[in-house]
Design a protein around this motif. Structure first.
Motif, PDB file in Angstrom:
ATOM      1  N   GLU A  63     -10.821  -5.086   1.523  1.00  0.00           N
ATOM      2  CA  GLU A  63     -10.868  -6.519   1.853  1.00  0.00           C
ATOM      3  C   GLU A  63     -11.254  -6.732   3.314  1.00  0.00           C
ATOM      4  O   GLU A  63     -11.947  -7.672   3.657  1.00  0.00           O
ATOM      5  N   TRP A  64     -10.771  -5.840   4.169  1.00  0.00           N
ATOM      6  CA  TRP A  64     -11.110  -5.968   5.590  1.00  0.00           C
ATOM      7  C   TRP A  64     -12.602  -5.712   5.791  1.00  0.00           C
ATOM      8  O   TRP A  64     -13.263  -6.451   6.518  1.00  0.00           O
ATOM      9  N   ILE A  65     -13.127  -4.660   5.154  1.00  0.00           N
ATOM     10  CA  ILE A  65     -14.563  -4.361   5.292  1.00  0.00           C
ATOM     11  C   ILE A  65     -15.397  -5.514   4.751  1.00  0.00           C
ATOM     12  O   ILE A  65     -16.315  -5.999   5.406  1.00  0.00           O
ATOM     13  N   LEU A  66     -15.083  -5.955   3.536  1.00  0.00           N
ATOM     14  CA  LEU A  66     -15.913  -6.974   2.874  1.00  0.00           C
ATOM     15  C   LEU A  66     -15.769  -8.358   3.474  1.00  0.00           C
ATOM     16  O   LEU A  66     -16.754  -9.069   3.667  1.00  0.00           O
ATOM     17  N   ASN A  67     -14.529  -8.776   3.752  1.00  0.00           N
ATOM     18  CA  ASN A  67     -14.276 -10.164   4.150  1.00  0.00           C
ATOM     19  C   ASN A  67     -13.626 -10.342   5.519  1.00  0.00           C
ATOM     20  O   ASN A  67     -13.446 -11.471   5.973  1.00  0.00           O
ATOM     21  N   GLY A  68     -13.196  -9.259   6.124  1.00  0.00           N
ATOM     22  CA  GLY A  68     -12.520  -9.372   7.419  1.00  0.00           C
ATOM     23  C   GLY A  68     -11.085  -9.832   7.302  1.00  0.00           C
ATOM     24  O   GLY A  68     -10.495 -10.266   8.287  1.00  0.00           O
ATOM     25  N   THR A  69     -10.502  -9.726   6.107  1.00  0.00           N
ATOM     26  CA  THR A  69      -9.116 -10.174   5.917  1.00  0.00           C
ATOM     27  C   THR A  69      -8.198  -8.983   5.707  1.00  0.00           C
ATOM     28  O   THR A  69      -8.608  -7.951   5.192  1.00  0.00           O
ATOM     29  N   GLY A  70      -6.971  -9.162   6.112  1.00  0.00           N
ATOM     30  CA  GLY A  70      -5.973  -8.111   5.950  1.00  0.00           C
ATOM     31  C   GLY A  70      -6.089  -7.065   7.042  1.00  0.00           C
ATOM     32  O   GLY A  70      -6.956  -7.139   7.915  1.00  0.00           O
ATOM     33  N   PRO A  71      -5.203  -6.069   6.981  1.00  0.00           N
ATOM     34  CA  PRO A  71      -5.253  -5.004   7.991  1.00  0.00           C
ATOM     35  C   PRO A  71      -6.478  -4.116   7.781  1.00  0.00           C
ATOM     36  O   PRO A  71      -7.005  -4.020   6.680  1.00  0.00           O
ATOM     37  N   MET A  72      -6.918  -3.472   8.841  1.00  0.00           N
ATOM     38  CA  MET A  72      -8.085  -2.590   8.757  1.00  0.00           C
ATOM     39  C   MET A  72      -7.796  -1.385   7.867  1.00  0.00           C
ATOM     40  O   MET A  72      -8.638  -1.000   7.057  1.00  0.00           O
ATOM     41  N   PHE A  73      -6.628  -0.811   8.018  1.00  0.00           N
ATOM     42  CA  PHE A  73      -6.288   0.390   7.260  1.00  0.00           C
ATOM     43  C   PHE A  73      -5.219   0.092   6.221  1.00  0.00           C
ATOM     44  O   PHE A  73      -4.356  -0.764   6.422  1.00  0.00           O
ATOM     45  N   VAL A  74      -5.271   0.836   5.126  1.00  0.00           N
ATOM     46  CA  VAL A  74      -4.278   0.722   4.063  1.00  0.00           C
ATOM     47  C   VAL A  74      -3.120   1.637   4.433  1.00  0.00           C
ATOM     48  O   VAL A  74      -3.325   2.796   4.791  1.00  0.00           O
ATOM     49  N   GLU A  75      -1.924   1.097   4.371  1.00  0.00           N
ATOM     50  CA  GLU A  75      -0.745   1.905   4.634  1.00  0.00           C
ATOM     51  C   GLU A  75      -0.393   2.680   3.370  1.00  0.00           C
ATOM     52  O   GLU A  75      -0.251   2.087   2.309  1.00  0.00           O
ATOM     53  N   PRO A  76      -0.253   3.985   3.467  1.00  0.00           N
ATOM     54  CA  PRO A  76       0.080   4.766   2.277  1.00  0.00           C
ATOM     55  C   PRO A  76       1.493   4.470   1.792  1.00  0.00           C
ATOM     56  O   PRO A  76       2.372   4.139   2.586  1.00  0.00           O
ATOM     57  N   ASP A  77       1.674   4.591   0.482  1.00  0.00           N
ATOM     58  CA  ASP A  77       2.994   4.358  -0.109  1.00  0.00           C
ATOM     59  C   ASP A  77       3.943   5.513   0.185  1.00  0.00           C
ATOM     60  O   ASP A  77       5.147   5.345   0.211  1.00  0.00           O
ATOM     61  N   THR A  78       3.391   6.681   0.378  1.00  0.00           N
ATOM     62  CA  THR A  78       4.211   7.859   0.632  1.00  0.00           C
ATOM     63  C   THR A  78       3.739   8.531   1.913  1.00  0.00           C
ATOM     64  O   THR A  78       2.642   8.289   2.395  1.00  0.00           O
ATOM     65  N   PHE A  79       4.593   9.387   2.429  1.00  0.00           N
ATOM     66  CA  PHE A  79       4.267  10.122   3.642  1.00  0.00           C
ATOM     67  C   PHE A  79       4.040  11.580   3.277  1.00  0.00           C
ATOM     68  O   PHE A  79       4.852  12.189   2.583  1.00  0.00           O
ATOM     69  N   CYS A  80       2.949  12.133   3.746  1.00  0.00           N
ATOM     70  CA  CYS A  80       2.637  13.536   3.504  1.00  0.00           C
ATOM     71  C   CYS A  80       2.477  14.223   4.858  1.00  0.00           C
ATOM     72  O   CYS A  80       1.564  13.889   5.624  1.00  0.00           O
ATOM     73  N   LEU A  81       3.365  15.151   5.152  1.00  0.00           N
ATOM     74  CA  LEU A  81       3.330  15.854   6.432  1.00  0.00           C
ATOM     75  C   LEU A  81       2.009  16.574   6.629  1.00  0.00           C
ATOM     76  O   LEU A  81       1.425  16.526   7.710  1.00  0.00           O
TER      77      LEU A  81
END
Length: 164
Positions: A63-81
């Motif tokens: 959405e950020w790339i296409l329309n400039g809305t929302g955060p630039m990066f997607v926050e992952p649901d899980t954390f992977c070391l």
């Protein structure tokens, strides 16, 4: 800001990649990236599959790339070391060190942390030594030239070494 400007901003300011390096991650040439960033592709559908790949490869919000809305990066649901340390430029060996640390008994980890805190505190104190106190570090020359003035290199005299 237009889509092509967002793509350039992502590549240059956040990912800090050249056009060719960015394109390499996506399986295209730097020229293709250049054409996208200069908005030379007339039809958006020409770059839609590339945008989807870009979002997947770099964890970018479509959405950020296409329309400039929302955060630039997607926050992952899980954390992977593994992924986290790789994104920070750690080597495989450094990752193994981190994993080995977590395998330690909690009491031993506490001891390790205390050890490092103590030595890092001492190191920080050394960094702020007052001018009247001299440290070994202050006595070291700042440049190779100053070092050579203080300690001239030995002459390479073949006669003295029995060669010749």
């Amino acid at each position: 800001m237009e889509m092509y400007e967002r793509i350039k901003k992502l590549r240059k300011d956040y990912l800090k990649l050249s056009r060719s390096a960015f394109g390499e991650h996506l399986g295209v040439s730097g020229d293709v990236i250049n054409n996208i960033e200069l908005n030379r592709l007339a039809r958006p559908e020409q770059k839609l599959s590339l945008i989807k790949l870009m979002c997947k490869e770099f964890n970018v919000n479509e959405e950020w790339i296409l329309n400039g809305t929302g955060p630039m990066f997607v926050e992952p649901d899980t954390f992977c070391l593994d992924e986290f340390v790789k994104s920070k430029g750690m080597t495989d060996f450094e990752l193994e060190i981190v994993k080995a640390y977590f395998d330690l008994d909690p009491e031993i980890r506490s001891t390790v942390i205390s050890h490092f805190k103590k030595h890092l505190t001492e190191f920080a104190a050394e960094q702020t030594v007052s001018p009247e106190k001299s440290s070994l570090r202050d006595e070291c020359p700042d440049t190779p030239e100053e070092l050579e003035k203080q300690f001239p290199p030995a002459e390479n005299d073949k006669k003295n070494k029995g060669v010749g």
